[in-house]
Structures are given as structure tokens and as C-alpha cells.
Design an enzyme around this catalytic site. Structure first.
Site, PDB file in Angstrom:
ATOM      1  N   LYS A   1      -1.026   8.065  -9.324  1.00 54.47           N
ATOM      2  CA  LYS A   1      -2.105   8.260 -10.312  1.00 54.47           C
ATOM      3  C   LYS A   1      -2.097   9.635 -10.979  1.00 54.47           C
ATOM      4  CE  LYS A   1      -5.239   4.852  -8.480  1.00 54.47           C
ATOM      5  NZ  LYS A   1      -6.462   4.525  -7.780  1.00 54.47           N
TER       6      LYS A   1
ATOM      7  N   GLY B   1      -5.444  10.799  -5.961  1.00 50.96           N
ATOM      8  CA  GLY B   1      -6.032  10.363  -7.226  1.00 50.96           C
ATOM      9  C   GLY B   1      -7.421   9.764  -7.064  1.00 50.96           C
TER      10      GLY B   1
END
Ligand code: NAP
Length: 282
Positions: free
Chosen positions: A66, A130
Site C-alpha cells: 500500500k 498501510g
């Protein structure tokens, strides 16, 4: 032409996004297929580049990419830029734009499942990847009083802390010390944003917190949704603490991604039914 969307990450065996996203496409008679694209690091760039193909609408990005994905994108939505993590790519005018719908999903999930009031609260978040970033930025926006980031790798927690220390009262912790145990008991909201507890991985039976460390007044949020009852939630229940698993967050973040790809309102109940059905067989 059937359009394509998929999820890029590794591992993906736990993912139920293909089930509930496909149910939404089918329900609205949209000619699109949601696929699973398990991606090792050496295949990552190639799989992002593939999205420029005419049939692709975009993608979801999950563990562990991410943050890393950002450097391959043409532009970022303002929230994704602030958070520094992307879980949704949308192709617009042949450009790949990164969005973060996890932050919305996280807050919407807590608001729909509890009457927790964020303002002035002490929060302990486990993880510094993330998902943790998405939760942290939205918690700060909601006016929490203080935050502890507890992570296996302290350097990663410190890097994240440097970015946010001016916005909130902040501490860093490991996951093993007596101090960590004390923090668990003192926190109003405890969020697991780590991969610990995930089915189909070696972390499936790992647990970081024992029941007697919790206060029964805390709200415990586990971002892990497979299994529905994670080791953390089992311990929270033993302590009499309120708990929420990651399924509703998953649905809300997924619904928001769906809106971005299709410009259509996502059928939340259809998606929830499909996700619950998938979890019974996975
Ligand atoms: P990520 O960027 O790869 O971060 C993984 C985090 O887990 C890191 O903090 C990592 O610590 C920690 N971790 C991994 N193995 C560990 C272990 N053995 N012991 C302790 N900590 C460990 O992944 P992510 O995208 O943030 O996702 C994290 C979790 O949230 C996943 O389970 C994911 O499925 C879940 N999630 C759920 C939703 C939802 O909608 N419900 C949305 C997003 C994410 P280190 O820094 O030490 O490696």
C-alpha cells in the site's frame, strides 16, 4: 467488452474482495470481472503496468504494497497523499490515480457498529503499515487525545511517528514489554492494524494481548476479518470488552472503491451477504 478489476497483494488466500465485489457488479448488471492477482515483489511493477490495458478499470492494493505502490502512480487523491498509503487505483484518461478508502471504511465501521465518541480518547494502535497509517490519520482528524503506535519493528513505528508528532500526543511501544501490557489496560480504543491473527497464514493462531490485560471499558477493533472471530476478539470477549472485527471496514472500503470505479452507488447489503457467505467456505 468485459472490464477487469482485481486485487494485487501477497498473500491473497484470505481475501474475500473478489466475492463481494463480483456480487455488486452482477447485481447492478455491470459487465465487469473482479480477479485475484497474487503478486510477488518481482512481479509488482509489471502487474501495475498491466492496468493501462484497455479493459482494466483499476485495482485494489493490499499487503504489503500500500505504501510502495505510490511511486508507480501518476497522481494521488488528497487523502491518499496525506496518509501515504493507497488501497485503490482508478484509471482515468489513461492515468493511474491512487485513492485511500481504508480510512473512510475504518471510521464508518466504528460509527456504524458502536457509539464510541473519538474526541479526547486514548488510542493504542498495533501495526505501522498501510492500514495503520489510514486509521491513524482519520483518528487524528476525529480529535483523539493521544496515540500509542505499537509495532514489531520499532524503526517503522518511529518513521510514522515523525510524520504525525505535531498533530497528536504520541508514544511508541514494542509488543512484548510490561509497558505494552499497561498501555493496553489504559486505552479507550485498541486497534489491531497488523497481520497478526489472519487465517491462511502462519500468524493465524498468534495472539498479542491476553484477556486480563484489557479493561472491560475499552473498545477493541481488529482489522483482520478472516476469521470472523480472531484470537484478539476472543480475548477481548473474555475480558467483557466490546469488540468489532474487520468485516464492516472491509465492506465500507470496498463499497467506496466500487463507487470510484463505476460512479455507481455500491449495494452494501448485497456485498455484505456475499462476504459473509464467502467467509463460511474460506
Ligand atoms: P502491511 O503494510 O504489510 O503491514 C503489516 C503490519 O503487520 C506491520 O505493522 C507489521 O509489522 C505487522 N506484522 C506482520 N507480521 C507480524 C508479526 N509476526 N508480529 C507482529 N506484527 C507483525 O499490511 P497492511 O496493509 O497495513 O495490513 C495489515 C492488516 O490489516 C492485514 O491483516 C490486513 O488484512 C488488514 N486490513 C484490513 C482491512 C479491512 O478492511 N478490514 C483493511 C486494510 C488492512 P512490521 O512493521 O514489524 O513488519
Amino acid at each position: 467488452m468485459t472490464q477487469l478489476v482485481g486485487i494485487i497483494g501477497n498473500p491473497l488466500a484470505h481475501s474475500i474482495s473478489p466475492f463481494f465485489q463480483q456480487a455488486a457488479f452482477d447485481y447492478l448488471n455491470i459487465s465487469a470481472r473482479y480477479e485475484m492477482w497474487p503478486t510477488r515483489r518481482n512481479e509488482f511493477y509489471q502487474n501495475i503496468k498491466k492496468l493501462f490495458g484497455v479493459e482494466y478499470l483499476g485495482a485494489n492494493i493490499t499487503i504489503p504494497y500500500k505504501e510502495e505502490v505510490i511511486k508507480y502512480l501518476d497522481d494521488l487523491d488528497s487523502k491518499a497523499k496525506l496518509i501515504g498509503a493507497v488501497n485503490t487505483i482508478v484509471k482515468k484518461n489513461n492515468k493511474l490515480i491512487g485513492y485511500n478508502t481504508d480510512a473512510f471504511g475504518f471510521i464508518r465501521s466504528i460509527e456504524s457498529k458502536s457509539d464510541f465518541c473519538f474526541e479526547g480518547k486514548k488510542v493504542l494502535i498495533i501495526g505501522a503499515g498501510g492500514a495503520a497509517r489510514s486509521a491513524i490519520f482519520s483518528l487524528i482528524e476525529k480529535g483523539i487525545k493521544s496515540l500509542v503506535i505499537a509495532n514489531r519493528t520499532l524503526e517503522r513505528a518511529n518513521n510514522l511517528a515523525e510524520e504525525i508528532s505535531e498533530f497528536v500526543q504520541l508514544e511508541i511501544s514494542d509488543l512484548e514489554s510490561l509497558y505494552f501490557q499497561k498501555l493496553v489496560g489504559e486505552s479507550d480504543l485498541i486497534v489491531n492494524a497488523s497481520s497478526v491473527g489472519m487465517a491462511h497464514t502462519t500468524l493465524n493462531s498468534k495472539n498479542l494481548i491476553k484477556a486480563d490485560w484489557f479493561s472491560s471499558k475499552s473498545l477493541v477493533f481488529d482489522m483482520v476479518y478472516n476469521p470472523i472471530v480472531t484470537p484478539l476478539i476472543t480475548e477481548a470477549r473474555k475480558a467483557g470488552a466490546e469488540s468489532i472485527n474487520g468485516l464492516s471496514m472491509l465492506i465500507y472500503q470496498g463499497a467506496s472503491s466500487f463507487n470510484l470505479w463505476t460512479n455507481k452507488e455500491a449495494p452494501i447489503q448485497i456485498m455484505t451477504n456475499a462476504a459473509e457467505k464467502a467467509l463460511k467456505v474460506l
